[in-house]
Design an enzyme around this catalytic site. Structure first.
Site, PDB file in Angstrom:
ATOM      1  N   LYS A 153       1.114  -1.661  -0.041  1.00 34.58           N
ATOM      2  CA  LYS A 153      -0.039  -0.018  -0.327  1.00 34.58           C
ATOM      3  C   LYS A 153       1.065   1.002  -0.139  1.00 34.58           C
ATOM      4  CE  LYS A 153      -2.039  -1.094   3.986  1.00 34.58           C
ATOM      5  NZ  LYS A 153      -1.541  -3.044   4.350  1.00 34.58           N
ATOM      6  N   ARG A 196     -10.212   1.348   8.148  1.00 30.37           N
ATOM      7  CA  ARG A 196     -10.010  -0.296   8.021  1.00 30.37           C
ATOM      8  C   ARG A 196     -11.152  -1.362   9.112  1.00 30.37           C
ATOM      9  NH1 ARG A 196      -3.893   0.048   8.282  1.00 30.37           N
ATOM     10  NH2 ARG A 196      -2.944  -1.042   8.172  1.00 30.37           N
ATOM     11  N   ARG A 227      11.628  -5.990   5.890  1.00 32.02           N
ATOM     12  CA  ARG A 227      11.694  -4.625   5.353  1.00 32.02           C
ATOM     13  C   ARG A 227      12.657  -3.684   6.164  1.00 32.02           C
ATOM     14  NH1 ARG A 227       5.708  -1.360   5.645  1.00 32.02           N
ATOM     15  NH2 ARG A 227       6.126  -2.739   7.692  1.00 32.02           N
ATOM     16  N   ARG A 263      10.762  -1.807  11.815  1.00 33.55           N
ATOM     17  CA  ARG A 263       9.591  -1.416  12.282  1.00 33.55           C
ATOM     18  C   ARG A 263       8.915  -2.567  13.534  1.00 33.55           C
ATOM     19  NH1 ARG A 263       4.709   0.127   8.177  1.00 33.55           N
ATOM     20  NH2 ARG A 263       3.775  -0.985   9.778  1.00 33.55           N
ATOM     21  N   ARG A 297      -1.510  -8.924  13.211  1.00 34.69           N
ATOM     22  CA  ARG A 297      -1.366  -8.009  11.876  1.00 34.69           C
ATOM     23  C   ARG A 297      -2.788  -9.016  11.003  1.00 34.69           C
ATOM     24  NH1 ARG A 297       3.811  -5.299  10.314  1.00 34.69           N
ATOM     25  NH2 ARG A 297       2.508  -4.201   9.154  1.00 34.69           N
TER      26      ARG A 297
HETATM   27  P1  AP5 Z   1       4.743  -1.661   2.337  1.00 36.89           P
HETATM   28  O1  AP5 Z   1       4.808  -0.734   0.585  1.00 36.89           O
HETATM   29  O2  AP5 Z   1       4.743  -0.359   3.475  1.00 36.89           O
HETATM   30  O3  AP5 Z   1       3.132  -2.761   1.931  1.00 36.89           O
HETATM   31  P2  AP5 Z   1       2.504  -1.804   3.354  1.00 36.89           P
HETATM   32  O4  AP5 Z   1       1.423  -2.951   2.571  1.00 36.89           O
HETATM   33  O5  AP5 Z   1       1.929  -0.371   3.529  1.00 36.89           O
HETATM   34  O6  AP5 Z   1       2.833  -2.437   4.100  1.00 36.89           O
HETATM   35  P3  AP5 Z   1       2.334  -1.966   6.175  1.00 36.89           P
HETATM   36  O7  AP5 Z   1       2.725  -2.715   6.842  1.00 36.89           O
HETATM   37  O8  AP5 Z   1       3.022  -0.621   5.903  1.00 36.89           O
HETATM   38  O9  AP5 Z   1       1.220  -2.309   5.649  1.00 36.89           O
HETATM   39  P4  AP5 Z   1       0.111  -1.750   7.433  1.00 36.89           P
HETATM   40  O10 AP5 Z   1      -1.411  -1.753   6.793  1.00 36.89           O
HETATM   41  O11 AP5 Z   1       0.467  -3.503   8.093  1.00 36.89           O
HETATM   42  O12 AP5 Z   1       0.654  -1.059   8.271  1.00 36.89           O
HETATM   43  P5  AP5 Z   1       0.489   0.661   9.153  1.00 36.89           P
HETATM   44  O13 AP5 Z   1       1.528   1.363   8.933  1.00 36.89           O
HETATM   45  O14 AP5 Z   1      -0.861   1.474   7.370  1.00 36.89           O
HETATM   46  O15 AP5 Z   1       5.536  -2.826   1.820  1.00 36.89           O
HETATM   47  C1  AP5 Z   1       5.803  -3.557   2.850  1.00 36.89           C
HETATM   48  C2  AP5 Z   1       7.448  -4.263   2.472  1.00 36.89           C
HETATM   49  O16 AP5 Z   1       7.219  -4.998   0.808  1.00 36.89           O
HETATM   50  C3  AP5 Z   1       8.376  -2.710   2.288  1.00 36.89           C
HETATM   51  O17 AP5 Z   1       9.859  -3.299   2.831  1.00 36.89           O
HETATM   52  C4  AP5 Z   1       8.869  -3.029  -0.094  1.00 36.89           C
HETATM   53  O18 AP5 Z   1      10.435  -2.753   0.216  1.00 36.89           O
HETATM   54  C5  AP5 Z   1       8.218  -4.097  -0.067  1.00 36.89           C
HETATM   55  N1  AP5 Z   1       7.562  -4.361  -1.619  1.00 36.89           N
HETATM   56  C6  AP5 Z   1       6.390  -2.808  -1.449  1.00 36.89           C
HETATM   57  N2  AP5 Z   1       5.988  -3.367  -3.188  1.00 36.89           N
HETATM   58  C7  AP5 Z   1       7.130  -4.858  -3.079  1.00 36.89           C
HETATM   59  C8  AP5 Z   1       6.582  -5.913  -4.518  1.00 36.89           C
HETATM   60  N3  AP5 Z   1       5.965  -5.293  -5.327  1.00 36.89           N
HETATM   61  N4  AP5 Z   1       7.628  -6.794  -4.685  1.00 36.89           N
HETATM   62  C9  AP5 Z   1       8.477  -7.222  -3.684  1.00 36.89           C
HETATM   63  N5  AP5 Z   1       8.771  -6.136  -2.610  1.00 36.89           N
HETATM   64  C10 AP5 Z   1       8.084  -5.647  -2.643  1.00 36.89           C
HETATM   65  O19 AP5 Z   1      -0.350   0.263  10.162  1.00 36.89           O
HETATM   66  C11 AP5 Z   1       0.492   0.378  10.957  1.00 36.89           C
HETATM   67  C12 AP5 Z   1      -0.523   0.175  12.135  1.00 36.89           C
HETATM   68  O20 AP5 Z   1      -1.447   1.866  12.674  1.00 36.89           O
HETATM   69  C13 AP5 Z   1      -1.810  -0.806  12.461  1.00 36.89           C
HETATM   70  O21 AP5 Z   1      -1.487  -2.190  12.340  1.00 36.89           O
HETATM   71  C14 AP5 Z   1      -2.105  -0.225  12.970  1.00 36.89           C
HETATM   72  O22 AP5 Z   1      -2.115  -0.675  15.175  1.00 36.89           O
HETATM   73  C15 AP5 Z   1      -2.457   1.118  12.728  1.00 36.89           C
HETATM   74  N6  AP5 Z   1      -2.988   2.096  12.054  1.00 36.89           N
HETATM   75  C16 AP5 Z   1      -3.018   2.383  11.034  1.00 36.89           C
HETATM   76  N7  AP5 Z   1      -3.953   3.159  10.332  1.00 36.89           N
HETATM   77  C17 AP5 Z   1      -5.160   2.399  11.278  1.00 36.89           C
HETATM   78  C18 AP5 Z   1      -6.612   2.380  10.911  1.00 36.89           C
HETATM   79  N8  AP5 Z   1      -7.385   3.426   9.901  1.00 36.89           N
HETATM   80  N9  AP5 Z   1      -7.783   2.099  11.897  1.00 36.89           N
HETATM   81  C19 AP5 Z   1      -6.595   1.816  12.677  1.00 36.89           C
HETATM   82  N10 AP5 Z   1      -5.482   1.496  13.436  1.00 36.89           N
HETATM   83  C20 AP5 Z   1      -4.353   1.814  12.513  1.00 36.89           C
END
Ligand code: AP5
Length: 205
Positions: free
Chosen positions: A9, A84, A119, A152, A163
């Protein structure tokens, strides 16, 4: 931009925002910044995030409303990580702000775990790396700004599993909500990020 943890994402939302002149709004980044700044919201959020749990809806809805009211969102934005839960989606809809599309990146679970455990993120500029797929030139340092790379806390294997479970329970129903509204575009998130990006842009036509 929706999808399970590690679906890409952040990677795709950044590409889409920079190439279309939109603002990237990542709720995960906002919460991590609040934590670094030592605010009360940040401290509360950290407790949930480090356990792989969602931050409560009332905190998230308020944060996002405040962020989207800023000037830089006036010409459009890419929401990454929100909504979410169905409650967040309903609160967002009640604001009357139109969504053009909801993109869901679909990636097999084994690949998600591999992506997340490898990552690394730059502490200074936020650039993302992967130890195998996109390693930095010098181990532990950012190619762009020479900042320190870190893992992280929620990218430890046990938390990754939690997660995933939370995603299946609380966030997968949001996809159904948008499917019924005719907004959902499901896109394979496997392959090179540029290849995925071509699919994302094609899904928006
Ligand atoms: P990346 O692009 O970072 O993937 P992502 O889907 O953004 O992963 P996240 O772990 O950031 O998602 P998340 O939803 O768990 O975390 P968030 O920060 O939103 O890519 C991941 C890895 O893969 C990287 O190393 C990248 O280089 C690699 N990669 C990417 N594309 C690739 C490809 N095509 N091929 C190979 N490798 C690739 O949220 C964190 C926490 O915040 C949540 O757990 C929750 O506690 C809280 N939170 C956030 N938003 C909310 C909400 N709306 N409501 C409640 N809690 C929330």
């Amino acid at each position: 931009m929706m999808g399970a943890p590690g679906a890409g994402k952040g990677t795709q939302a950044r590409l889409l925002a920079s190439r279309r002149g939109l603002t990237h709004v990542s709720t995960g980044d906002m919460l991590r910044q609040a934590d670094e700044a030592g605010t009360e919201v940040g401290r509360t959020a950290r407790r949930y995030m480090n356990q792989g749990q969602l931050v409560p809806d009332d905190i998230m809805v308020g944060l996002v409303a405040e962020r989207l009211a800023r000037n830089d969102c006036g010409n459009g934005f890419v929401l990454d990580g929100f909504p979410r839960t169905v409650r967040q989606a309903e609160s967002f809809a009640a604001r009357g702000q139109a969504l053009e599309a909801v993109i869901a990146l679909v990636v097999p679970e084994a690949e998600l775990v591999e992506r997340l455990s490898g990552r690394r993120v730059c502490r200074r500029c936020g650039t993302m790396y992967h130890l195998s797929f996109s390693p930095p030139t010098t181990a532990g340092r950012c190619d762009r700004c020479d900042g320190e790379l870190y893992q992280r806390e929620d990218d430890l294997e046990q938390t990754i599993r939690e997660r995933m479970a939370v995603y299946a329970r609380d966030t997968a129903p949001v996809l159904e909500h948008y499917r019924r509204a005719g907004l959902l575009r499901e896109v394979s998130g496997s392959g090179d990020p540029e290849e995925v990006f071509s699919r994302v842009t094609a899904s928006l036509q």
